[in-house]
Motif scaffolding. Structure first.
Motif, mmCIF file in Angstrom:
data_model
loop_
_atom_site.group_PDB
_atom_site.id
_atom_site.type_symbol
_atom_site.label_atom_id
_atom_site.label_comp_id
_atom_site.label_asym_id
_atom_site.label_seq_id
_atom_site.Cartn_x
_atom_site.Cartn_y
_atom_site.Cartn_z
ATOM 1 N N GLN A 1 17.054 19.012 37.075
ATOM 2 C CA GLN A 1 17.405 17.634 36.245
ATOM 3 C C GLN A 1 17.837 18.079 35.020
ATOM 4 O O GLN A 1 17.123 18.816 34.216
ATOM 5 N N ASN A 2 19.160 17.670 34.391
ATOM 6 C CA ASN A 2 19.616 18.148 33.146
ATOM 7 C C ASN A 2 19.054 16.943 32.134
ATOM 8 O O ASN A 2 18.402 16.093 32.366
ATOM 9 N N LEU A 3 19.430 17.300 31.023
ATOM 10 C CA LEU A 3 18.943 16.565 29.814
ATOM 11 C C LEU A 3 19.793 15.072 29.753
ATOM 12 O O LEU A 3 19.225 14.116 29.240
ATOM 13 N N ASN A 4 20.873 15.014 30.477
ATOM 14 C CA ASN A 4 21.562 13.577 30.894
ATOM 15 C C ASN A 4 20.692 12.767 32.001
ATOM 16 O O ASN A 4 21.133 11.649 32.165
ATOM 17 N N GLY A 5 19.751 13.529 32.549
ATOM 18 C CA GLY A 5 18.902 12.684 33.662
ATOM 19 C C GLY A 5 19.786 13.048 35.127
ATOM 20 O O GLY A 5 19.078 12.351 36.169
ATOM 21 N N ASN A 6 20.702 13.803 35.257
ATOM 22 C CA ASN A 6 21.415 13.930 36.351
ATOM 23 C C ASN A 6 20.927 15.184 37.028
ATOM 24 O O ASN A 6 20.101 15.960 36.270
ATOM 25 N N LYS A 7 21.239 15.649 38.429
ATOM 26 C CA LYS A 7 20.724 16.516 38.796
ATOM 27 C C LYS A 7 22.016 17.516 39.254
ATOM 28 O O LYS A 7 22.868 17.409 39.662
ATOM 29 N N LEU A 8 21.677 18.779 38.869
ATOM 30 C CA LEU A 8 22.386 19.734 39.097
ATOM 31 C C LEU A 8 21.837 20.662 40.256
ATOM 32 O O LEU A 8 20.655 20.925 40.700
ATOM 33 N N PRO B 1 36.604 14.123 16.169
ATOM 34 C CA PRO B 1 35.582 13.453 15.675
ATOM 35 C C PRO B 1 35.145 12.137 16.277
ATOM 36 O O PRO B 1 33.895 11.815 16.815
ATOM 37 N N ALA B 2 36.222 11.274 16.839
ATOM 38 C CA ALA B 2 35.995 10.135 17.494
ATOM 39 C C ALA B 2 35.636 10.140 18.795
ATOM 40 O O ALA B 2 34.836 9.426 19.544
ATOM 41 N N ASN B 3 35.370 11.559 19.644
ATOM 42 C CA ASN B 3 34.981 11.880 20.702
ATOM 43 C C ASN B 3 33.677 12.390 20.786
ATOM 44 O O ASN B 3 33.575 13.181 21.712
ATOM 45 N N ARG B 4 33.084 12.375 19.651
ATOM 46 C CA ARG B 4 31.775 13.158 19.580
ATOM 47 C C ARG B 4 30.746 12.944 20.874
ATOM 48 O O ARG B 4 30.010 13.572 21.430
ATOM 49 N N ASP B 5 30.702 11.526 21.076
ATOM 50 C CA ASP B 5 30.057 11.142 22.423
ATOM 51 C C ASP B 5 30.273 11.731 23.509
ATOM 52 O O ASP B 5 29.350 12.176 24.339
ATOM 53 N N GLU B 6 31.566 11.588 23.837
ATOM 54 C CA GLU B 6 31.953 12.388 25.181
ATOM 55 C C GLU B 6 31.569 13.985 25.286
ATOM 56 O O GLU B 6 31.288 14.259 26.389
ATOM 57 N N LEU B 7 32.076 14.580 24.210
ATOM 58 C CA LEU B 7 31.672 15.940 24.129
ATOM 59 C C LEU B 7 30.237 16.390 24.167
ATOM 60 O O LEU B 7 29.890 17.152 25.137
ATOM 61 N N SER B 8 29.447 15.335 23.563
ATOM 62 C CA SER B 8 28.118 15.467 23.464
ATOM 63 C C SER B 8 27.509 15.524 25.187
ATOM 64 O O SER B 8 26.592 16.029 25.607
ATOM 65 N N TYR B 9 27.974 14.349 25.764
ATOM 66 C CA TYR B 9 27.688 13.762 27.202
ATOM 67 C C TYR B 9 28.073 15.066 28.050
ATOM 68 O O TYR B 9 27.014 15.598 29.028
ATOM 69 N N ILE B 10 29.106 15.924 27.864
ATOM 70 C CA ILE B 10 29.582 16.924 28.845
ATOM 71 C C ILE B 10 28.622 18.342 28.358
ATOM 72 O O ILE B 10 28.199 18.843 29.385
ATOM 73 N N LEU B 11 28.628 18.398 27.152
ATOM 74 C CA LEU B 11 27.521 19.446 26.818
ATOM 75 C C LEU B 11 26.093 19.483 27.284
ATOM 76 O O LEU B 11 25.497 20.193 28.043
ATOM 77 N N MET B 12 25.385 18.249 27.051
ATOM 78 C CA MET B 12 23.993 18.012 27.468
ATOM 79 C C MET B 12 23.914 17.896 29.084
ATOM 80 O O MET B 12 22.850 18.225 29.425
ATOM 81 N N TYR B 13 25.040 17.884 29.749
ATOM 82 C CA TYR B 13 25.162 17.803 31.149
ATOM 83 C C TYR B 13 24.587 19.292 31.541
ATOM 84 O O TYR B 13 24.212 19.613 32.678
ATOM 85 N N HIS B 14 24.847 20.152 30.829
ATOM 86 C CA HIS B 14 24.865 21.878 31.115
ATOM 87 C C HIS B 14 23.511 22.270 30.580
ATOM 88 O O HIS B 14 23.123 23.282 30.766
ATOM 89 N N VAL B 15 22.574 21.347 30.086
ATOM 90 C CA VAL B 15 21.319 21.645 29.598
ATOM 91 C C VAL B 15 20.259 21.312 30.242
ATOM 92 O O VAL B 15 20.355 19.972 30.731
ATOM 93 N N ALA B 16 19.283 22.039 30.662
ATOM 94 C CA ALA B 16 18.049 21.644 31.388
ATOM 95 C C ALA B 16 16.981 21.842 30.539
ATOM 96 O O ALA B 16 17.058 22.832 29.780
ATOM 97 N N PRO B 17 15.787 20.969 30.651
ATOM 98 C CA PRO B 17 14.755 21.376 29.670
ATOM 99 C C PRO B 17 14.097 22.409 30.441
ATOM 100 O O PRO B 17 13.826 22.822 31.420
ATOM 101 N N GLY B 18 13.142 23.292 29.424
ATOM 102 C CA GLY B 18 12.365 24.378 30.195
ATOM 103 C C GLY B 18 12.918 25.771 29.977
ATOM 104 O O GLY B 18 14.049 25.835 29.337
ATOM 105 N N ARG B 19 12.317 26.671 30.414
ATOM 106 C CA ARG B 19 12.755 28.005 30.635
ATOM 107 C C ARG B 19 13.068 28.460 32.189
ATOM 108 O O ARG B 19 11.980 29.032 32.783
#
Length: 120
Positions: free
Chosen positions: A46-53, A15-33
């Motif tokens: 561009q993923n939901l973290n604003g980084n580019k894959l 639970p204390a590392n929820r932010d880190e887990l969320s950061y990694i998971l959101m790195y795998h998600v991009a908006p749209g279809r």
């Protein structure tokens, strides 16, 4: 997450590392279809973290960064899923440093090697 070291998974799911887990998971998600047929070589997404894959296509093999798409175009109510063969660790996420700061043991186990039962 099966390919990650067990200690990393254990630390990320605390639970204390929820932010880190969320950061990694959101790195795998991009908006749209985005379907696999829309992906092309050197495409950036561009993923939901604003980084580019970066997409790499080599014949029938499609990679996102260094991860290979192993199951394409799973349609969901909120988008399209491209299943990859590994977890992409975001640039700048220092796994060794994170593990050094992570405590996976129960620190409240009352086993602090004190011999309080002595009456001397």
């Amino acid at each position: 997450f099966d390919n990650l070291p067990d200690i990393l998974v254990k630390c990320l799911t605390l639970p204390a590392n929820r932010d880190e887990l969320s950061y990694i998971l959101m790195y795998h998600v991009a908006p749209g279809r985005i379907t696999s047929s829309q992906l092309f070589d050197d495409m950036t997404i561009q993923n939901l973290n604003g980084n580019k894959l970066v997409v790499d296509t080599n014949g029938r093999v499609i990679r996102i960064d260094d991860s290979r798409i192993v199951n394409e175009d799973i349609v969901a109510s909120n988008g399209v899923i491209q299943t990859i063969d590994s977890v992409i660790i975001p640039p700048g996420f220092d796994v060794p440093r994170f593990l050094k700061t992570c405590t996976t043991e129960d620190d409240d186990d009352d086993d602090d090697n004190d011999d309080d039962d002595d009456d001397d």
